[in-house]
Motif scaffolding. Structure first.
Motif, PDB file in Angstrom:
ATOM      1  N   ASP A  48       0.819  -1.211   0.000  1.00 43.86           N
ATOM      2  CA  ASP A  48       0.000   0.000   0.000  1.00 43.86           C
ATOM      3  C   ASP A  48       0.852   1.260   0.000  1.00 43.86           C
ATOM      4  O   ASP A  48       0.455   2.294  -0.554  1.00 43.86           O
ATOM      5  N   THR A  49       2.022   1.187   0.639  1.00 44.02           N
ATOM      6  CA  THR A  49       2.842   2.382   0.850  1.00 44.02           C
ATOM      7  C   THR A  49       4.307   2.036   0.643  1.00 44.02           C
ATOM      8  O   THR A  49       4.750   0.933   0.970  1.00 44.02           O
ATOM      9  N   VAL A  50       5.049   2.990   0.094  1.00 45.12           N
ATOM     10  CA  VAL A  50       6.499   2.862  -0.015  1.00 45.12           C
ATOM     11  C   VAL A  50       7.150   4.112   0.565  1.00 45.12           C
ATOM     12  O   VAL A  50       6.516   5.169   0.689  1.00 45.12           O
ATOM     13  N   GLY A  51       8.404   3.970   0.930  1.00 48.30           N
ATOM     14  CA  GLY A  51       9.171   5.102   1.419  1.00 48.30           C
ATOM     15  C   GLY A  51      10.164   5.589   0.382  1.00 48.30           C
ATOM     16  O   GLY A  51      10.372   4.952  -0.655  1.00 48.30           O
ATOM     17  N   LEU A  52      10.772   6.715   0.645  1.00 50.76           N
ATOM     18  CA  LEU A  52      11.797   7.285  -0.236  1.00 50.76           C
ATOM     19  C   LEU A  52      13.039   7.579   0.589  1.00 50.76           C
ATOM     20  O   LEU A  52      12.985   8.350   1.555  1.00 50.76           O
ATOM     21  N   ASP A 401      19.074   0.406 -10.799  1.00 48.43           N
ATOM     22  CA  ASP A 401      20.490   0.086 -10.686  1.00 48.43           C
ATOM     23  C   ASP A 401      20.752  -1.368 -11.084  1.00 48.43           C
ATOM     24  O   ASP A 401      19.840  -2.092 -11.499  1.00 48.43           O
ATOM     25  N   ALA A 402      22.002  -1.783 -10.933  1.00 52.45           N
ATOM     26  CA  ALA A 402      22.421  -3.095 -11.435  1.00 52.45           C
ATOM     27  C   ALA A 402      21.795  -4.245 -10.671  1.00 52.45           C
ATOM     28  O   ALA A 402      21.753  -5.373 -11.177  1.00 52.45           O
ATOM     29  N   VAL A 403      21.289  -4.008  -9.457  1.00 56.82           N
ATOM     30  CA  VAL A 403      20.671  -5.086  -8.684  1.00 56.82           C
ATOM     31  C   VAL A 403      19.150  -4.976  -8.680  1.00 56.82           C
ATOM     32  O   VAL A 403      18.476  -5.654  -7.913  1.00 56.82           O
ATOM     33  N   GLY A 404      18.605  -4.124  -9.546  1.00 58.14           N
ATOM     34  CA  GLY A 404      17.167  -4.068  -9.736  1.00 58.14           C
ATOM     35  C   GLY A 404      16.404  -3.139  -8.825  1.00 58.14           C
ATOM     36  O   GLY A 404      15.170  -3.094  -8.884  1.00 58.14           O
ATOM     37  N   GLU A 405      17.110  -2.380  -7.962  1.00 61.56           N
ATOM     38  CA  GLU A 405      16.417  -1.406  -7.116  1.00 61.56           C
ATOM     39  C   GLU A 405      16.030  -0.179  -7.945  1.00 61.56           C
ATOM     40  O   GLU A 405      16.738   0.195  -8.889  1.00 61.56           O
ATOM     41  N   LEU A 406      14.918   0.454  -7.572  1.00 59.37           N
ATOM     42  CA  LEU A 406      14.380   1.561  -8.350  1.00 59.37           C
ATOM     43  C   LEU A 406      14.582   2.899  -7.645  1.00 59.37           C
ATOM     44  O   LEU A 406      14.592   2.986  -6.414  1.00 59.37           O
ATOM     45  N   TYR A 407      14.724   3.923  -8.474  1.00 63.16           N
ATOM     46  CA  TYR A 407      14.955   5.287  -8.017  1.00 63.16           C
ATOM     47  C   TYR A 407      13.979   6.202  -8.739  1.00 63.16           C
ATOM     48  O   TYR A 407      13.586   5.936  -9.873  1.00 63.16           O
ATOM     49  N   VAL A 408      13.623   7.298  -8.069  1.00 62.90           N
ATOM     50  CA  VAL A 408      12.741   8.275  -8.679  1.00 62.90           C
ATOM     51  C   VAL A 408      13.400   9.645  -8.561  1.00 62.90           C
ATOM     52  O   VAL A 408      13.998   9.981  -7.542  1.00 62.90           O
ATOM     53  N   LEU A 409      13.335  10.413  -9.642  1.00 61.81           N
ATOM     54  CA  LEU A 409      13.880  11.766  -9.680  1.00 61.81           C
ATOM     55  C   LEU A 409      12.723  12.746  -9.800  1.00 61.81           C
ATOM     56  O   LEU A 409      11.761  12.511 -10.547  1.00 61.81           O
ATOM     57  N   GLY A 410      12.830  13.846  -9.068  1.00 61.90           N
ATOM     58  CA  GLY A 410      11.759  14.837  -9.130  1.00 61.90           C
ATOM     59  C   GLY A 410      12.085  16.031  -8.279  1.00 61.90           C
ATOM     60  O   GLY A 410      13.222  16.222  -7.840  1.00 61.90           O
ATOM     61  N   THR A 411      11.072  16.848  -8.048  1.00 59.79           N
ATOM     62  CA  THR A 411      11.244  18.047  -7.240  1.00 59.79           C
ATOM     63  C   THR A 411      10.274  18.013  -6.071  1.00 59.79           C
ATOM     64  O   THR A 411       9.168  17.485  -6.163  1.00 59.79           O
ATOM     65  N   GLY A 412      10.731  18.576  -4.945  1.00 57.69           N
ATOM     66  CA  GLY A 412       9.915  18.618  -3.740  1.00 57.69           C
ATOM     67  C   GLY A 412      10.306  19.799  -2.887  1.00 57.69           C
ATOM     68  O   GLY A 412      10.890  20.781  -3.371  1.00 57.69           O
ATOM     69  N   VAL A 413      10.038  19.714  -1.608  1.00 55.20           N
ATOM     70  CA  VAL A 413      10.290  20.843  -0.708  1.00 55.20           C
ATOM     71  C   VAL A 413      11.769  21.191  -0.613  1.00 55.20           C
ATOM     72  O   VAL A 413      12.124  22.325  -0.293  1.00 55.20           O
ATOM     73  N   ASP A 414      12.647  20.223  -0.877  1.00 55.13           N
ATOM     74  CA  ASP A 414      14.089  20.466  -0.807  1.00 55.13           C
ATOM     75  C   ASP A 414      14.711  20.596  -2.193  1.00 55.13           C
ATOM     76  O   ASP A 414      15.897  20.334  -2.384  1.00 55.13           O
ATOM     77  N   GLY A 415      13.916  21.008  -3.160  1.00 52.77           N
ATOM     78  CA  GLY A 415      14.416  21.151  -4.528  1.00 52.77           C
ATOM     79  C   GLY A 415      14.391  19.822  -5.254  1.00 52.77           C
ATOM     80  O   GLY A 415      13.685  18.882  -4.877  1.00 52.77           O
ATOM     81  N   GLY A 416      15.193  19.743  -6.312  1.00 53.37           N
ATOM     82  CA  GLY A 416      15.261  18.504  -7.077  1.00 53.37           C
ATOM     83  C   GLY A 416      16.072  17.465  -6.338  1.00 53.37           C
ATOM     84  O   GLY A 416      17.059  17.777  -5.663  1.00 53.37           O
ATOM     85  N   GLY A 417      15.659  16.193  -6.489  1.00 54.05           N
ATOM     86  CA  GLY A 417      16.358  15.159  -5.749  1.00 54.05           C
ATOM     87  C   GLY A 417      16.329  13.807  -6.432  1.00 54.05           C
ATOM     88  O   GLY A 417      15.560  13.562  -7.362  1.00 54.05           O
ATOM     89  N   LEU A 418      17.219  12.946  -5.961  1.00 49.03           N
ATOM     90  CA  LEU A 418      17.277  11.541  -6.346  1.00 49.03           C
ATOM     91  C   LEU A 418      16.926  10.719  -5.126  1.00 49.03           C
ATOM     92  O   LEU A 418      17.567  10.846  -4.080  1.00 49.03           O
ATOM     93  N   HIS A 419      15.888   9.862  -5.230  1.00 50.79           N
ATOM     94  CA  HIS A 419      15.411   9.079  -4.106  1.00 50.79           C
ATOM     95  C   HIS A 419      15.344   7.605  -4.474  1.00 50.79           C
ATOM     96  O   HIS A 419      14.911   7.266  -5.575  1.00 50.79           O
ATOM     97  N   ARG A 420      15.762   6.739  -3.564  1.00 46.13           N
ATOM     98  CA  ARG A 420      15.616   5.306  -3.758  1.00 46.13           C
ATOM     99  C   ARG A 420      14.269   4.873  -3.156  1.00 46.13           C
ATOM    100  O   ARG A 420      13.919   5.243  -2.037  1.00 46.13           O
ATOM    101  N   ILE A 421      13.507   4.102  -3.936  1.00 47.89           N
ATOM    102  CA  ILE A 421      12.233   3.582  -3.450  1.00 47.89           C
ATOM    103  C   ILE A 421      12.505   2.473  -2.454  1.00 47.89           C
ATOM    104  O   ILE A 421      13.232   1.521  -2.734  1.00 47.89           O
ATOM    105  N   ASP A 422      11.938   2.611  -1.256  1.00 49.68           N
ATOM    106  CA  ASP A 422      12.292   1.751  -0.134  1.00 49.68           C
ATOM    107  C   ASP A 422      11.032   1.350   0.625  1.00 49.68           C
ATOM    108  O   ASP A 422       9.921   1.790   0.307  1.00 49.68           O
ATOM    109  N   SER A 423      11.210   0.532   1.622  1.00 45.44           N
ATOM    110  CA  SER A 423      10.100   0.156   2.492  1.00 45.44           C
ATOM    111  C   SER A 423       9.624   1.387   3.266  1.00 45.44           C
ATOM    112  O   SER A 423      10.419   2.253   3.641  1.00 45.44           O
ATOM    113  N   ALA A 424       8.324   1.425   3.528  1.00 47.01           N
ATOM    114  CA  ALA A 424       7.771   2.542   4.296  1.00 47.01           C
ATOM    115  C   ALA A 424       8.029   2.408   5.775  1.00 47.01           C
ATOM    116  O   ALA A 424       7.830   3.356   6.546  1.00 47.01           O
ATOM    117  N   VAL A 425       8.464   1.236   6.203  1.00 47.52           N
ATOM    118  CA  VAL A 425       8.681   0.984   7.638  1.00 47.52           C
ATOM    119  C   VAL A 425      10.019   1.550   8.067  1.00 47.52           C
ATOM    120  O   VAL A 425      11.033   1.323   7.403  1.00 47.52           O
TER     121      VAL A 425
END
Length: 425
Positions: A48-52, A401-425
């Motif tokens: 249902d939810t993912v973290g960044l 990346d090479a091991v299949g983890e996903l990243y999202v690029l975009g803009t938010g409150v801290d400007g533009g950023g690179l974030h790895r999609i992670d568990s929400a816990v």
């Protein structure tokens, strides 16, 4: 429209609108049947939810990320023409590449695509696609020239050698929007290039003999001919036929992000008025623009009549695997401008394994995941809430990346950023 400006118009339609079929064209269903077991295979396991996990913030408009093999190093491209190196200790002070005044910005122009050669560790070659001021051969009434170019990095991979730019291809662009620009190497070793239809509701996509607008090209950049800085793969679909040899597929409005998962080739295509789509692209496929918008007939009640008048009249159009509306939907999957992603193959979120993860320019605290059905119909698609949505007010691109983890690029409150999609816990 590409993800830099608001849509010029927004036309909402009722969720139950019908589609008009094409002569000789068998249409798949435009939505998964919620009562069918096949329509929900795998979709119920999506979290249902993912973290960044933020790796880099304070950027401008980051549009691409590439991962160097055999090292903990990421190359991040920004729209203004800079490419930065991110390592374990953070961003290096000096840019990896700065195209400076060679890049035209404004509208949706800029450094739009970047990829590393599959053998980057050995040959240090990288490829970029950027908007440049009009060059020789570009019509005077066109806005600018799109440039596909190769560069050579230094031996340590932290910078680009001066004077190594080699122009591969120039694409005259009629407008400063709908320019596409993404690049990806396929498993065949060839370079795939996404080109937008060039602006305006009726822009290109169907005339494969006139120009490259509204297409995906496939080029052999490890070879060249006497008159080209590249070679044409012998099995490109229009070789020896009517049309330009560089074409791989056509009928796109604004392909915004390409990705491969094995032999599967995903191309997200930004819609015009009502629908966004993701396509599973095949060689020689026609994906419908500017006759179709997703599975819908674009601004005409008789698509068959319009299709018959296109330069390749009667050619079959292929449906997308994902289609979502601009208006709110029961599934929660809606938006204004699709941002293509990747199939997840990492270990951090095993429930996402095999799902195609993507998003929308205005995420409203969500990203999307689509899972492959047992048949050839639409891929069931659902939303994943972002735990800290303030980090991501706009999505501009994704990476893997090479091991299949996903990243999202975009803009938010801290400007533009690179974030790895992670568990929400």
């Amino acid at each position: 429209m590409a993800p830099f400006v608001s849509r010029r118009r927004f036309v909402a339609i009722a969720a139950g609108s019908t589609t008009t079929g094409l002569a000789g064209y068998t249409r798949r269903s435009s939505a998964a049947d919620p009562e069918s077991d096949e329509s929900t295979v795998g979709i119920d396991r999506i979290p249902d939810t993912v973290g960044l996990e933020t790796l880099v913030d304070g950027l401008g408009m980051p549009l691409a990320v590439e991962f160097a093999a055999e090292t903990d190093r990421r190359y991040i491209a920004e729209r203004d023409g800079r490419v930065s190196v991110h390592e374990t200790d953070g961003l290096r002070n000096e840019p990896f590449l700065d195209l400076g005044e060679a890049v035209a910005t404004g509208g949706e122009r800029g450094l739009l695509g970047m990829t590393l050669h599959p053998d980057f560790v050995e040959n240090r070659r990288l490829f970029v696609h950027y908007s440049a001021p009009r060059r020789s051969g570009t019509p005077t009434d066109f806005d600018h020239t799109g440039v596909l170019a190769a560069f050579e990095a230094t031996d340590d991979g932290t910078g680009v050698k001066e004077g190594t730019e080699r122009v591969i291809l120039e694409i005259p662009q009629p407008a400063n929007y709908h320019n596409g620009g993404d690049l990806a190497f396929g498993p065949d070793g060839y370079l795939y290039v996404g080109i937008g239809a060039g602006g305006g509701g009726g822009g290109g996509g169907q005339n494969v003999s006139k120009d490259f607008l509204g297409s995906v090209l496939r080029l052999d950049v490890d070879d060249r001919t006497a008159d080209r800085a590249y070679a044409i793969p012998d099995d490109n679909p229009l070789v020896g036929r009517d049309g330009l040899d560089e074409y791989y597929a056509w009928g796109f409005r604004n392909p915004w992000r390409l990705s491969f998962d094995g032999d599967d080739f995903f191309v997200a295509d930004v819609g015009e008025s009502d629908y966004e789509e993701v396509n599973l692209v095949q060689k020689g496929g026609n994906y419908g623009w500017n006759v179709m918008e997703g599975t819908q007939c674009y601004r005409n009640d008789d698509c068959s009549a319009v299709a018959a008048k296109t330069p390749r009249g009667g050619e079959q159009f292929r449906d997308p695997i994902v289609e979502y509306p601009h208006e709110e939907s029961d599934s929660g999957v809606s938006g204004i401008s699709v941002i293509g992603g990747y199939v997840y193959d990492g270990s951090t979120l095993p429930a996402l394994e095999g799902a195609y993860v993507f998003g929308d320019l205005l995420p409203a605290g969500r990203i999307f995941a689509a899972t492959r059905p047992d048949d050839e119909g639409m891929w069931p698609t659902t939303t994943l809430d972002i735990a800290d949505e303030a980090k991501l007010e706009r999505i501009l691109s994704f990476g893997r990346d090479a091991v299949g983890e996903l990243y999202v690029l975009g803009t938010g409150v801290d400007g533009g950023g690179l974030h790895r999609i992670d568990s929400a816990v």
